[in-house]
Design a protein around this motif. Structure first.
Motif, PDB file in Angstrom:
ATOM      1  N   TRP A   1      -7.481  10.578  13.326  1.00  0.00           N
ATOM      2  CA  TRP A   1      -7.259   9.171  13.637  1.00  0.00           C
ATOM      3  C   TRP A   1      -7.870   8.756  14.980  1.00  0.00           C
ATOM      4  CZ3 TRP A   1      -6.702   4.824  11.396  1.00  0.00           C
ATOM      5  CH2 TRP A   1      -6.205   3.722  12.079  1.00  0.00           C
TER       6      TRP A   1
ATOM      7  N   TYR B   1       1.455   1.336  12.553  1.00  0.00           N
ATOM      8  CA  TYR B   1       1.160   2.508  11.711  1.00  0.00           C
ATOM      9  C   TYR B   1      -0.301   2.397  11.268  1.00  0.00           C
ATOM     10  CZ  TYR B   1       1.725   6.089   8.134  1.00  0.00           C
ATOM     11  OH  TYR B   1       1.604   7.230   7.382  1.00  0.00           O
ATOM     12  N   PRO B   2      -1.062   3.502  11.310  1.00  0.00           N
ATOM     13  CA  PRO B   2      -2.481   3.404  10.962  1.00  0.00           C
ATOM     14  C   PRO B   2      -2.732   2.874   9.547  1.00  0.00           C
ATOM     15  CG  PRO B   2      -2.031   5.481  12.067  1.00  0.00           C
ATOM     16  CD  PRO B   2      -0.688   4.855  11.769  1.00  0.00           C
TER      17      PRO B   2
ATOM     18  N   ILE C   1       6.734   3.303   4.272  1.00  0.00           N
ATOM     19  CA  ILE C   1       6.692   4.151   5.463  1.00  0.00           C
ATOM     20  C   ILE C   1       8.045   4.117   6.166  1.00  0.00           C
ATOM     21  CG2 ILE C   1       5.554   4.538   7.690  1.00  0.00           C
ATOM     22  CD1 ILE C   1       3.704   4.992   5.272  1.00  0.00           C
ATOM     23  N   GLU C   2       8.574   5.299   6.438  1.00  0.00           N
ATOM     24  CA  GLU C   2       9.854   5.362   7.147  1.00  0.00           C
ATOM     25  C   GLU C   2       9.654   5.000   8.608  1.00  0.00           C
ATOM     26  OE1 GLU C   2      12.123   8.957   6.185  1.00  0.00           O
ATOM     27  OE2 GLU C   2      10.766   9.158   4.489  1.00  0.00           O
TER      28      GLU C   2
ATOM     29  N   LEU D   1       6.103  15.570  10.071  1.00  0.00           N
ATOM     30  CA  LEU D   1       7.266  14.818   9.575  1.00  0.00           C
ATOM     31  C   LEU D   1       7.456  14.961   8.072  1.00  0.00           C
ATOM     32  CD1 LEU D   1       7.095  11.569  11.724  1.00  0.00           C
ATOM     33  CD2 LEU D   1       9.108  13.034  11.458  1.00  0.00           C
TER      34      LEU D   1
ATOM     35  N   PHE E   1      -5.364   0.237  -5.889  1.00  0.00           N
ATOM     36  CA  PHE E   1      -6.659  -0.390  -5.589  1.00  0.00           C
ATOM     37  C   PHE E   1      -7.815   0.365  -6.273  1.00  0.00           C
ATOM     38  CE2 PHE E   1      -3.644  -1.202  -2.240  1.00  0.00           C
ATOM     39  CZ  PHE E   1      -3.661  -2.583  -2.180  1.00  0.00           C
TER      40      PHE E   1
ATOM     41  N   TYR F   1       0.821  -1.204   0.000  1.00  0.00           N
ATOM     42  CA  TYR F   1       0.000   0.000   0.000  1.00  0.00           C
ATOM     43  C   TYR F   1       0.855   1.255   0.000  1.00  0.00           C
ATOM     44  CZ  TYR F   1      -2.687   3.753   2.200  1.00  0.00           C
ATOM     45  OH  TYR F   1      -3.223   4.967   2.519  1.00  0.00           O
ATOM     46  N   ASP F   2       1.936   1.236   0.804  1.00  0.00           N
ATOM     47  CA  ASP F   2       2.738   2.454   0.941  1.00  0.00           C
ATOM     48  C   ASP F   2       4.113   2.068   1.482  1.00  0.00           C
ATOM     49  OD1 ASP F   2       3.418   5.109   0.930  1.00  0.00           O
ATOM     50  OD2 ASP F   2       1.931   5.746   2.398  1.00  0.00           O
TER      51      ASP F   2
ATOM     52  N   PHE G   1      -6.149  12.023   9.277  1.00  0.00           N
ATOM     53  CA  PHE G   1      -5.050  11.224   9.822  1.00  0.00           C
ATOM     54  C   PHE G   1      -4.521  11.843  11.115  1.00  0.00           C
ATOM     55  CE2 PHE G   1      -0.774   9.176   9.312  1.00  0.00           C
ATOM     56  CZ  PHE G   1      -1.228   7.882   9.290  1.00  0.00           C
TER      57      PHE G   1
ATOM     58  N   GLU H   1      10.713   6.261  11.219  1.00  0.00           N
ATOM     59  CA  GLU H   1      10.450   7.390  12.120  1.00  0.00           C
ATOM     60  C   GLU H   1       8.965   7.778  12.121  1.00  0.00           C
ATOM     61  OE1 GLU H   1      12.369  11.023  10.986  1.00  0.00           O
ATOM     62  OE2 GLU H   1      11.465  11.058   8.991  1.00  0.00           O
ATOM     63  N   ASP H   2       8.227   7.371  11.112  1.00  0.00           N
ATOM     64  CA  ASP H   2       6.792   7.682  11.073  1.00  0.00           C
ATOM     65  C   ASP H   2       5.962   6.672  11.867  1.00  0.00           C
ATOM     66  OD1 ASP H   2       7.203   9.849   9.428  1.00  0.00           O
ATOM     67  OD2 ASP H   2       6.921   8.706   7.579  1.00  0.00           O
ATOM     68  N   MET H   3       6.604   5.572  12.258  1.00  0.00           N
ATOM     69  CA  MET H   3       5.852   4.521  12.941  1.00  0.00           C
ATOM     70  C   MET H   3       5.871   4.731  14.454  1.00  0.00           C
ATOM     71  SD  MET H   3       6.717   1.266  10.540  1.00  0.00           S
ATOM     72  CE  MET H   3       5.277   0.354  11.033  1.00  0.00           C
ATOM     73  N   THR H   4       4.900   4.104  15.122  1.00  0.00           N
ATOM     74  CA  THR H   4       4.834   4.166  16.581  1.00  0.00           C
ATOM     75  C   THR H   4       5.448   2.888  17.134  1.00  0.00           C
ATOM     76  OG1 THR H   4       2.822   5.469  16.474  1.00  0.00           O
ATOM     77  CG2 THR H   4       3.246   4.306  18.549  1.00  0.00           C
TER      78      THR H   4
ATOM     79  N   PHE I   1      -1.732   7.399  -5.353  1.00  0.00           N
ATOM     80  CA  PHE I   1      -1.771   5.939  -5.335  1.00  0.00           C
ATOM     81  C   PHE I   1      -3.024   5.412  -6.024  1.00  0.00           C
ATOM     82  CE2 PHE I   1       0.970   5.280  -1.270  1.00  0.00           C
ATOM     83  CZ  PHE I   1       2.044   5.824  -1.948  1.00  0.00           C
TER      84      PHE I   1
END
Lengths: 80, 329
Positions: free
Chosen positions: B69, A23-24, A7-8, B145, B237, A4-5, B122, A10-13, B234
């Motif tokens: 979110w 990550y959401p 993601i770095e 970020l 889908f 889907y994407d 988000f 640093e963007d994750m929890t 994107f």
């Protein structure tokens, strides 16, 4: 395989208690990947509620600080 | 999957807006009350036993609301801006030490005589403040970020921060994706873009063009221009709209996290159609089984698909793999 994407890291929890990065996901759940699996070379985080996946962008040396946050010793390849 | 009725309101209770977060949904009624459903674990809505819609006990009369979110932001009839829920990236705008609130807490006041509008997606919030004459200000807070709010890059913006000000240009709305936003003025012109915008979107191709309507999914920008919808971002889908489809009879468009919704006038009725990522049934079914209420996975990647016909023009909203239709028949 199409993700889907990208993601770095640093963007994750990071959740120290489970040693998991999240990550959401656009479905409302969260993509998940374990620190240990990333150390083993895995870079795909999966969502438990749908088919989507993300690719996590990181370098092995990025992981050391998360072992520290989890109160765990960093495995030798990183620690070295 | 057949559209399910979720709520029926008496005729005197009019819905002003539906806003969706990650796992919660809030309805703003024209009388200033809020109805909510979904996850209230982090305080984004009232924690209440059981499923279904419940009036939120805010003690406020709300003029505008927006959900992200795990948080909800609102403006009341005294022009005060509030937030609640969980915002570790600054989404509550209450400061670095306040990342959770289980009731609405005031973030700031909008000056008297000015009009505020809230937008969120988000992990970001924007507050648009319009004066009685030309000009406007936009405040932003939350994750930064991708420089989606301002430069230089930083992890979080914990307080409402002025990110755009112009004494001549009046911004009408902020279209927000996951890591980017598009500022659109009252003449329908793209004025500014921020953050990690889709690589195939080139703002200079659109600047100076009027009467545009801009919409965002989490990872794509969609511009309604003339009778076409131009999509960027994107499309794994099916999120990118069919370039050949003419919008001549389209009267409204809504966006979910990764799917879109259009309302089309057909003779004396209105049809609601969805496209994009429909894995959870949010774009309906392609199999036309009128009895099945469980998603049949027929359209994980959905072409434009008719899901409902209404007598009167409906309102449409999208959430995280959810589609909300307000009928007024």
């Amino acid at each position: 395989m199409s993700t889907y994407d990208d993601i770095e890291i640093e963007d994750m929890t990071f959740l120290p208690e489970t040693q998991m990065f999240t990550y959401p996901c656009p479905c409302g759940d969260r993509f998940e990947i374990l620190l240990e699996d990333m150390f083993d070379g895995e870079n795909i985080a999966v969502c438990p509620s749908c088919s989507l996946m993300i690719e996590v962008i990181f370098e092995p040396e990025d992981l050391a600080e998360f072992y520290e946050k989890a109160g765990l010793p960093a495995p030798t390849p990183i620690a070295a | 999957m057949v559209v399910q009725e979720s709520l029926e309101l008496d005729g005197d209770k009019k819905i002003e807006k539906v806003s969706c977060g990650g796992n919660h949904t809030v309805i703003l009624l024209q009388d200033g009350r809020l109805l909510s459903s979904g996850d209230g674990e982090m305080g984004q809505v009232d924690r209440a036993p059981g499923l279904g819609w419940k009036y939120m006990e805010t003690g406020l009369l709300i003029n505008d609301v927006a959900c992200g979110w795990e948080f909800t932001i609102a403006i009341d009839n005294n022009n005060a801006v509030f937030a609640r829920g969980y915002g570790p990236k600054g989404e509550l705008g209450l400061g670095e030490s306040r990342v959770q609130a289980t009731t609405f807490e005031k973030i700031m006041d909008i000056d008297e005589g000015f009009h505020g509008k809230l937008f969120s997606s988000f992990q970001n919030c924007t507050l648009l403040v319009q004066g009685s004459k030309n000009g406007s200000k936009v405040y932003g807070w939350g994750s930064n970020l991708k420089c989606q709010l301002l430069e230089p890059k930083c992890k979080s913006v914990f307080h409402p921060t002025l990110i755009y000000e112009n004494n001549d240009i009046t911004i009408d709305y902020v279209a927000m994706g996951k890591d980017f936003m598009v500022l659109v003025d009252i003449e329908g012109q793209v004025v500014d873009v921020r953050g990690s915008i889709p690589t195939d979107f080139h703002v200079n191709e659109w600047k100076g063009r009027k009467n545009l309507k801009v919409y965002c999914m989490w990872s794509s920008i969609h511009i309604w221009c003339g009778n076409k919808l131009y999509s960027y971002g994107f499309g794994h889908f099916g999120q990118l709209f069919d370039k050949d489809f003419k919008l001549d009879n389209v009267v409204d468009i809504g966006m979910g996290s990764e799917h879109g919704i259009i309302v089309m006038k057909c003779a004396s009725s209105y049809k609601v159609l969805c496209w994009g990522w429909g894995e959870h049934g949010n774009c309906g079914s392609l199999t036309n089984d009128k009895h099945k209420i469980v998603n049949d996975r027929s359209n994980t990647t959905s072409p434009l698909n008719e899901i409902l016909t209404c007598k009167n023009v409906p309102l449409v909203y999208g959430g995280c793999a959810t589609t909300w239709i307000v009928t007024r028949d």
